[in-house]
Scaffold this motif. Structure first.
Motif, short mmCIF file in Angstrom:
data_model
loop_
_atom_site.label_atom_id
_atom_site.label_comp_id
_atom_site.label_asym_id
_atom_site.label_seq_id
_atom_site.Cartn_x
_atom_site.Cartn_y
_atom_site.Cartn_z
N GLN A 1 0.84 -1.21 0.00
CA GLN A 1 0.00 0.00 0.00
C GLN A 1 0.87 1.25 0.00
O GLN A 1 0.64 2.21 -0.75
N ALA A 2 1.92 1.26 0.83
CA ALA A 2 2.81 2.41 0.93
C ALA A 2 3.54 2.65 -0.39
O ALA A 2 3.74 3.80 -0.81
N GLU A 3 3.92 1.57 -1.06
CA GLU A 3 4.64 1.69 -2.34
C GLU A 3 3.70 2.24 -3.43
O GLU A 3 4.11 3.02 -4.29
N LEU A 4 2.45 1.80 -3.37
CA LEU A 4 1.48 2.16 -4.42
C LEU A 4 0.92 3.57 -4.25
O LEU A 4 0.63 4.26 -5.25
N ALA A 5 0.76 4.01 -3.00
CA ALA A 5 0.05 5.27 -2.71
C ALA A 5 0.52 6.46 -3.57
O ALA A 5 -0.31 7.14 -4.18
N PRO A 6 1.84 6.73 -3.66
CA PRO A 6 2.26 7.89 -4.46
C PRO A 6 1.91 7.75 -5.94
O PRO A 6 1.65 8.75 -6.62
N LEU A 7 1.88 6.49 -6.44
CA LEU A 7 1.57 6.28 -7.86
C LEU A 7 0.13 6.67 -8.17
O LEU A 7 -0.18 7.16 -9.25
N LEU A 8 -0.75 6.44 -7.20
CA LEU A 8 -2.17 6.74 -7.42
C LEU A 8 -2.42 8.24 -7.53
O LEU A 8 -3.41 8.67 -8.13
N LYS A 9 -1.51 9.02 -6.99
CA LYS A 9 -1.66 10.49 -7.07
C LYS A 9 -1.17 11.01 -8.40
O LYS A 9 -1.52 12.10 -8.82
N GLY A 10 -0.29 10.24 -9.06
CA GLY A 10 0.27 10.70 -10.33
C GLY A 10 -0.62 10.34 -11.50
O GLY A 10 -1.84 10.32 -11.37
N ALA A 11 0.01 10.03 -12.64
CA ALA A 11 -0.75 9.64 -13.83
C ALA A 11 -1.43 8.31 -13.55
O ALA A 11 -0.78 7.29 -13.46
N ALA A 12 -2.74 8.37 -13.39
CA ALA A 12 -3.46 7.16 -12.97
C ALA A 12 -3.63 6.18 -14.13
O ALA A 12 -3.51 6.53 -15.29
N HIS A 13 -3.85 4.93 -13.77
CA HIS A 13 -4.08 3.87 -14.75
C HIS A 13 -5.01 2.86 -14.07
O HIS A 13 -4.86 2.60 -12.88
N PRO A 14 -5.95 2.28 -14.81
CA PRO A 14 -6.87 1.34 -14.18
C PRO A 14 -6.17 0.21 -13.42
O PRO A 14 -6.68 -0.24 -12.39
N MET A 15 -5.02 -0.23 -13.89
CA MET A 15 -4.34 -1.34 -13.21
C MET A 15 -3.84 -0.92 -11.83
O MET A 15 -3.74 -1.75 -10.92
N LEU A 16 -3.52 0.37 -11.67
CA LEU A 16 -3.08 0.85 -10.35
C LEU A 16 -4.25 0.77 -9.36
O LEU A 16 -4.08 0.36 -8.20
N PHE A 17 -5.44 1.15 -9.83
CA PHE A 17 -6.63 1.05 -8.96
C PHE A 17 -6.97 -0.42 -8.67
O PHE A 17 -7.39 -0.75 -7.56
N GLY A 18 -6.80 -1.26 -9.69
CA GLY A 18 -7.05 -2.68 -9.50
C GLY A 18 -6.19 -3.24 -8.38
O GLY A 18 -6.66 -4.00 -7.52
N LEU A 19 -4.92 -2.84 -8.37
CA LEU A 19 -4.01 -3.31 -7.32
C LEU A 19 -4.40 -2.73 -5.96
O LEU A 19 -4.38 -3.44 -4.95
N ALA A 20 -4.78 -1.44 -5.95
CA ALA A 20 -5.21 -0.81 -4.69
C ALA A 20 -6.37 -1.60 -4.08
O ALA A 20 -6.41 -1.85 -2.86
N ALA A 21 -7.31 -2.03 -4.93
CA ALA A 21 -8.45 -2.80 -4.44
C ALA A 21 -8.01 -4.17 -3.92
O ALA A 21 -8.46 -4.63 -2.88
N SER A 22 -7.09 -4.81 -4.66
CA SER A 22 -6.59 -6.13 -4.22
C SER A 22 -5.89 -6.04 -2.87
O SER A 22 -6.01 -6.95 -2.04
N ILE A 23 -5.17 -4.95 -2.64
CA ILE A 23 -4.47 -4.78 -1.36
C ILE A 23 -5.50 -4.66 -0.23
O ILE A 23 -5.36 -5.26 0.83
N LYS A 24 -6.56 -3.87 -0.49
CA LYS A 24 -7.62 -3.73 0.54
C LYS A 24 -8.26 -5.08 0.84
O LYS A 24 -8.53 -5.41 1.99
N ARG A 25 -8.50 -5.85 -0.21
CA ARG A 25 -9.11 -7.17 0.01
C ARG A 25 -8.19 -8.07 0.82
O ARG A 25 -8.64 -8.81 1.69
N ALA A 26 -6.89 -7.99 0.52
CA ALA A 26 -5.92 -8.81 1.27
C ALA A 26 -5.93 -8.43 2.74
O ALA A 26 -5.65 -9.25 3.61
#
Ligand SMILES: [Zn+2]
Length: 469
Positions: A309-334
């Motif tokens: 989550q910590a590694e991904l968080a800054p990426l979500l603020k930048g140029a977004a991509h659906p796969m980044l959100f997909g991973l964010a959701a998978s992390i929450k599920r985990a």
């Protein structure tokens, strides 16, 4: 068996393309053979990789090439095989399998496209069928025997079939001739050029493959067995790019992220994580976002969702991509945060409403939370866009089962089987739907109509098989 009944055609030399009367297999038969092999692969092959993000990407790139190929009427389906070695293979009927190792091993998107274009050419030039017609290489009888063996295995319940190995063996057994390899290169090159990709990828990829082959000796990558790279092929590819203007093409974010994801999925979680973290630290990457995303995927795989989550968080603020959100959701599920995952997916879908992977994940999350009505509505909406998506029908069946709607459940499951080329199983599901006792008049009429339709189709297929068409 239908293939054995086909009149063997012992053509002198190769039949002209388009003169399909001379070919041992009609396009319909090729499609049916391909469908039956695919059914086996989906059911029994543990290496069949359903990853919706990577599969979607492969199909978008593949179909972009197909639309610039010789025969745009042929339906194609590209699928992923979880295997780190470099390989791709064409089954009869436009099914093209691609090892994850091929995507990871490609140095740029055009190299991957070069492999796909070559395989697409084997299909559009009908090489399997031409091979079957070409006496001395592989007789119709041999191909029939092979297919019969595969079909027979289908009926053996619980057999641990290695269908992909079988499929690979078919291609190896067919062992395309030099002429076919040359033709696939030539046509593949034109397809690559017409698609606006970098044609230099072809010789550069060949050279690397040849080196890899020398390195491995007997353990050469599978691709080399089925499509041997000869000095002649490399020379031909280099001649083709002579005089063409140099073109620097940036790789698509989709390619970069899919490649990073598949790379993070290889090897053991700990080793791969260490490897990717080192690359990131030493700035050994083409694209920083993809490198960081890869580390986040590897962290999640190594069961460290907080660090992911910590590694991904800054990426979500930048140029977004659906796969980044997909991973964010998978992390929450985990983390067991199903509601949080759903919120991320809904937010992402507001920006990317037609993204298939996000929609699958959202439907799944809704079902997990017991919000089956909303899930069903989303499935229906998606089916309007993708009416041939078996996975959606599968999710629909699951949702109806949870709601206790048995007629609708079996009706949806029937469509899964239709799309997988399994008419008898589909008919069985519709018969169960008829007997479910929980449908209204209109629903029952629709089941009856579909049943008539499928029985007719099955009879027609049986007739064609008998006539050897
Ligand atoms: Zn080939």
């Amino acid at each position: 068996m239908f293939l054995a009944l086909a009149p063997p055609v012992l053509a002198e030399g190769l039949p002209d393309l388009g003169d399909t009367a001379q070919l041992a297999l009609t396009p319909q038969m090729e499609r049916r053979v391909g469908e039956s092999i695919m059914r086996d692969i989906r059911l029994h092959e543990p290496d069949y990789d359903e990853d919706p993000e990577a599969t979607e990407y492969l199909n978008v790139l593949g179909n972009r090439l197909v639309s610039n190929s010789q025969d745009v009427r042929q339906d194609f389906e590209f699928f992923l095989v979880k295997d780190p070695t470099l390989n791709a293979f064409a089954l009869p009927g436009g099914y093209i399998g691609v090892n994850t190792g091929t995507i990871v091993g490609a140095q740029n998107e055009s190299e991957l496209a070069a492999v796909l274009a070559h395989e697409i050419a084997h299909v559009t030039q009908r090489h399997i069928s031409r091979m079957a017609s070409n006496e001395g290489k592989l007789s119709t009888a041999a191909l029939a025997a092979m297919v019969v063996a595969i079909l027979a295995r289908n009926s053996q319940a619980g057999s641990a079939a290695a269908a992909i190995g079988q499929a690979g063996a078919i291609t190896a057994q067919i062992g395309f001739t030099r002429e076919f390899e040359r033709e696939a290169d030539r046509i593949g090159f034109l397809t690559l050029e017409k698609s606006g990709l970098d044609v230099r990828a072809m010789p550069s990829f060949f050279l690397r493959m040849q080196k890899a082959g020398r390195l491995y000796e007997n353990n050469a990558p599978a691709y080399l067995h089925t499509h041997p790279i000869t000095t002649e092929r490399i020379a031909d590819a280099e001649n083709r790019i002579q005089g063409l203007p140099y073109k620097q093409l940036p790789d698509s974010p989709d390619f970069q992220l899919v490649r990073a994801k598949l790379r993070a999925g290889q090897g053991t979680p700990r080793d791969t994580l260490a490897l990717l973290e080192t690359d990131l630290r030493e700035k050994k990457y083409n694209n920083e976002t993809a490198a960081r995303y890869g580390v986040a995927v590897a962290l999640l795989r190594a069961k460290e969702p907080a660090r992911a989550q910590a590694e991904l968080a800054p990426l979500l603020k930048g140029a977004a991509h659906p796969m980044l959100f997909g991973l964010a959701a998978s992390i929450k599920r985990a983390n067991g945060d199903e509601r949080g995952a759903l919120a991320v997916l809904k937010q992402a879908l507001a920006s990317y409403p037609s993204n298939r992977a996000l929609n699958y994940a959202c439907i799944d999350a809704l079902q997990q939370l017991g919000q089956n009505r909303e899930a069903s509505a989303l499935v229906d909406e998606q089916l309007r866009n993708y009416p041939r998506d078996a996975k959606l029908y599968g999710l629909q069946a699951k949702g109806y089962a949870a709601l206790g709607k048995r007629l609708l459940q079996h009706q949806a499951q029937a469509e899964v089987y239709v799309l997988q080329g399994s008419l008898p199983a589909a008919i069985e599901q519709l018969q169960l739907a008829q007997k479910s006792g929980d449908g209204d008049f209109y629903q029952l009429s629709s089941v009856d109509a579909r049943l008539r339709d499928l029985r007719q189709k099955l009879a027609q297929e049986a007739k064609e098989k008998k006539e050897g068409r």
